[in-house]
Design a protein around this motif. Structure first.
Motif: not given
Length: 80
Positions: A8-12, A72-78
């Motif tokens: 889930n890319p929205l998780h967290g 894909r902003l969830y990937q950039k934060t990782d």
């Protein structure tokens, strides 16, 4: 207890974090309004008023979450 949601890319992410990342990525409210046509981004926009609207309006929240996933902003934060 919460269950891990690795797919889930929205998780967290909170809605506020998602909105702030989208604003940063898209050049503020003007740029975000070009991506998603919502009055809360064009008429006297603020983080608080936008969050209030998005929390009350499920279809609008879905639009914002889908844009977050498409960009894909969830990937950039990782990676940071």
């Amino acid at each position: 207890m919460s269950t891990p949601q690795p797919k889930n890319p929205l998780h967290g992410f909170t809605l506020q974090q998602i909105l702030e990342l989208l604003l940063e990525q898209n050049g503020g409210f003007t740029g975000l309004a070009k991506q998603v046509k919502l009055n809360c981004f064009t008429n006297d926009p603020s983080i608080n008023s936008s969050l209030k609207f998005l929390r009350k309006t499920p279809w609008a929240r879905t639009e914002i979450e889908q844009l977050f996933i498409r960009q894909r902003l969830y990937q950039k934060t990782d990676q940071a």
